[in-house]
Design a protein around this motif. Sequence first.
Motif, mmCIF file in Angstrom:
data_model
loop_
_atom_site.group_PDB
_atom_site.id
_atom_site.type_symbol
_atom_site.label_atom_id
_atom_site.label_comp_id
_atom_site.label_asym_id
_atom_site.label_seq_id
_atom_site.Cartn_x
_atom_site.Cartn_y
_atom_site.Cartn_z
ATOM 1 N N THR A 36 0.834 -1.199 0.000
ATOM 2 C CA THR A 36 0.000 0.000 0.000
ATOM 3 C C THR A 36 0.870 1.251 0.000
ATOM 4 O O THR A 36 0.606 2.205 -0.736
ATOM 5 C CB THR A 36 -0.914 -0.006 1.238
ATOM 6 O OG1 THR A 36 -1.536 -1.282 1.337
ATOM 7 C CG2 THR A 36 -1.977 1.059 1.129
ATOM 8 N N LEU A 37 1.937 1.229 0.823
ATOM 9 C CA LEU A 37 2.820 2.402 0.861
ATOM 10 C C LEU A 37 3.503 2.615 -0.488
ATOM 11 O O LEU A 37 3.670 3.751 -0.940
ATOM 12 C CB LEU A 37 3.860 2.231 1.967
ATOM 13 C CG LEU A 37 3.319 2.402 3.384
ATOM 14 C CD1 LEU A 37 4.350 1.985 4.412
ATOM 15 C CD2 LEU A 37 2.905 3.850 3.628
ATOM 16 N N VAL A 40 0.970 4.139 -2.805
ATOM 17 C CA VAL A 40 0.821 5.568 -2.507
ATOM 18 C C VAL A 40 1.990 6.337 -3.126
ATOM 19 O O VAL A 40 1.802 7.368 -3.772
ATOM 20 C CB VAL A 40 0.757 5.796 -0.981
ATOM 21 C CG1 VAL A 40 0.877 7.273 -0.643
ATOM 22 C CG2 VAL A 40 -0.530 5.234 -0.420
ATOM 23 N N THR A 43 1.715 6.582 -6.846
ATOM 24 C CA THR A 43 0.650 7.503 -7.258
ATOM 25 C C THR A 43 1.108 8.955 -7.142
ATOM 26 O O THR A 43 0.745 9.792 -7.961
ATOM 27 C CB THR A 43 -0.589 7.293 -6.363
ATOM 28 O OG1 THR A 43 -0.891 5.905 -6.336
ATOM 29 C CG2 THR A 43 -1.793 8.045 -6.892
ATOM 30 N N LEU A 44 1.902 9.251 -6.122
ATOM 31 C CA LEU A 44 2.198 10.651 -5.800
ATOM 32 C C LEU A 44 3.606 11.100 -6.188
ATOM 33 O O LEU A 44 3.943 12.266 -6.009
ATOM 34 C CB LEU A 44 2.002 10.883 -4.297
ATOM 35 C CG LEU A 44 0.598 10.636 -3.746
ATOM 36 C CD1 LEU A 44 0.605 10.807 -2.234
ATOM 37 C CD2 LEU A 44 -0.422 11.573 -4.373
ATOM 38 N N GLY A 47 4.145 14.291 -7.937
ATOM 39 C CA GLY A 47 3.531 15.495 -7.368
ATOM 40 C C GLY A 47 4.495 16.228 -6.463
ATOM 41 O O GLY A 47 4.315 16.242 -5.250
ATOM 42 N N ALA A 128 3.597 16.252 -1.878
ATOM 43 C CA ALA A 128 3.086 14.889 -1.794
ATOM 44 C C ALA A 128 4.210 13.897 -2.058
ATOM 45 O O ALA A 128 4.267 12.815 -1.467
ATOM 46 C CB ALA A 128 1.947 14.689 -2.782
ATOM 47 N N SER A 132 5.202 11.083 0.695
ATOM 48 C CA SER A 132 5.082 9.643 0.458
ATOM 49 C C SER A 132 6.452 8.971 0.513
ATOM 50 O O SER A 132 6.574 7.846 1.006
ATOM 51 C CB SER A 132 4.391 9.377 -0.877
ATOM 52 O OG SER A 132 5.094 9.974 -1.926
#
Lengths: 198, 648
Positions: A36-37, A40, A43-44, A47, A128, A132
Amino acid sequence: MKIDESLPLEYSTEENRLKILGFWIFLGAEIALFSTLFAVYFTLHNGHGNGPSAEELFKITPVMIETVLLLTSSFTIGLGIHAMRLGLKKAMMTFFVITLVLGLGFLGTEIYEFVEYIHEGATIQTSAFTSSLMTLLGTHGAHVTFGLFWGTAILIQVAKRGLTPETANKSFIFSLYWHFLDVVWIFIFSFVYLKGMM
Amino acid sequence: MESHEQQFLILNEPMIVAAMISIVVGALSLVIGVTYFKKWGYLWREWITTVDHKKIGVMYILVALVMLFRGGVDALLMRGQTAMPENGLLDAQHYNEIFTTHGVIMILFMAMPFIIGLMNVVTPLQIGARDVAFPRLNSVSFWLFAVGAGLFNISFIIGGSPDAGWSAYFPLASLEFSPTVGNNYYAISLQIAGLGTLMTGINFLVTILKMRAPGMTLMKMPMFTWSILITNVIIVFAFPVLTVALALMTMDRQFGTKFFAMQDGGMDMLWANLFWVWGHPEVYIVILPAFGIYSEIISTFARKNLYGYKSMVVSMVAISLLSFVVWAHHFYTMGHGVMVNSVFSITTMLIAVPTGVKIFNWLLTLHKGKISFTTPMLYSLAFIPIFTIGGVTGVMLAMASADYQYHNTMFLVAHFHYVLIPGTVFAVIAGFHFWFPKVFGFRLNEKLGKLAFWFITISFNVAFFPLFILGLNGMTRRMYTYSESTGYGPLNMLSFVGAVGLGIGFIILVYNLYWSIRYSPRDETGDPWDARSLEWATHGPVPFYNFARIPQVNELDAFWHAKKHNKQLWSGPIEKIHMPSNSGMPFLMSGAFFAAGFCLVFSWWIPTIIFTILIFVFMALRSFEQDHGYYVSVEEVERIERELGGDK
């Protein structure tokens, strides 16, 4: 307590076997946590807002040092477990101490790296991307820190009580944990650092 | 609501002050009562420090019942507020808080613990084991859950409740739009309770995989145990996602990170994804054990084998896999494109197939059965048609293009209550009635049980069916009031009447508990329902070691076969029994969790750090502790067996 002599010490009682399976399942949950980390982070990671990007931030030297230290520690704890199966308490303890020292070196380098990031204006609040990144690295680092305390506690118990089914079981489970942290690091090294520096 | 932001104690709401006073009075009278009757020692020795899976299960269920009451009051307040147009019972902020806490409490602090409670009581008995794999860890699980629930529940008097919905979507749940500590409570209390649930998952997986009675292969396990096995696999892989999501929420709100922020590269939609990657499997965590409970009850009271055992197992495995690939159907309207919506639409509709298989299996189990209409059976029978309505409306919602019409309306609210209430709530009530005599040695009164059943079932439909129509007429969910010209008034009033009926039904249920404790005849056989699986083979109430001798299993429903063919489930002499010793440490450590969590909610860093260190101190103490449990002697076992009326 029924002891089955045909099995290695860490598997020799019913309770020990239950604990080892339980820990494998726990590691399954840990894989879900780190996945999950990673998700994340992936995904980021673009950004970065007004803060630095991965190319600007990552330096190869500390990362290589960390990688070598942690991978070596995984090897030495393997030797430690091997020694334990041969019943060599002193050798086992020596390898465990080396493992923990290497882990401490890893942690020190990682803290140095974080301080460098902050000097370059990349804190956990910057973007972000940094949030992350530092959460992923920080979670791994926190696991290593916990491992250092845990490993020390087990060493003390082995020193005091010798290699019993109970202490052998704890040492073996700790080695599973330590190898797991190494596996996570390999993913961090490949998919966070190398990919970020390309 | 400016006033909510600064207050530590919430004193400007008469309703909350009244609740506060009643809590203080209740707690004081409890303390005085326990002191007066000199029960502190008993409470500490027999319950707080216990590692016995049956007692832990009972405590889970007790907390779940209290939470059912709390969540039910929330529900009544919501239905009361919307019963009439322009009603002023609650203001907007209070309404927001109440629908948020209703959702969180009913799912995480009522449905889950009720199921985990039943699973604690029943699973080790069904597989012929003496306890779970890690009894001490089981106690840690319970106490973490209990302090998580406690922390969540004090939020409404100290600092304010969360108000961004049970799904707490960003940016609404961010510090900017939800500035009270409410959502800190949400993140931290669920985190603590979730840790406990994860440990339960690991514990029961090991228990079921490794501790089954000799001869009980996986395909000879009772269906309830199968459902628990699969549920725990889901728990182990879904809960870490929640752990991460909640940690990121805490960091965004309290440490200023940018995960779900609207600027600096953050992405608010990431929260919705993370939440539902856990949240959808969570739905199956509460529904699969319900399927297991129904399977046991239907085959027991139809006096037949469960029809299609293998297809039941296969369909549960299929559901568990599909449960991880449907999460985006919760936000079709968020705009992730046609392709994504189509894929998730198809995976969602696919779930209807294994679920349909199960429905037909239950119907065929009933077919030509000798059905006895007991209370648990009535709930199981009512479940089938009502749940099917929920399922069919679910397929309607699964169609992404049509969902743009239903999204966020009362239609959705009606749908998930039609799934969760006959699915989970009916199941846990049925299971409660079914296994009650196993734990306490007497049945709940059937007449009162049936009265409560009819109240609950009829009122449920009166309360929730109108919501389908309201939704189709355009009433959105979470609307605290509406004008008369919308025409929503009459159906909302009808729904309120149903809600009151449901409340009465649950009061009858609790009264039944009281009545039966006082007057119900005690059962001597340990098998009052003439049932099938191993838990009924031992005494009722079950001795603390469960089985004096571990049964030998040769087929599915071994106990049933043993009864029909006059066989013995066990042979050989009684041996001494190894049992785990009690410990107060899980309770004390959870207390440290509570304190650390509470300080973290208010960002009191120094005390948070101190209490967190205390948690680690407890872990270190446990590591150095040497405790190998104790043995119960053969004479002691024989004495207890004699007292319970013969060797079992």
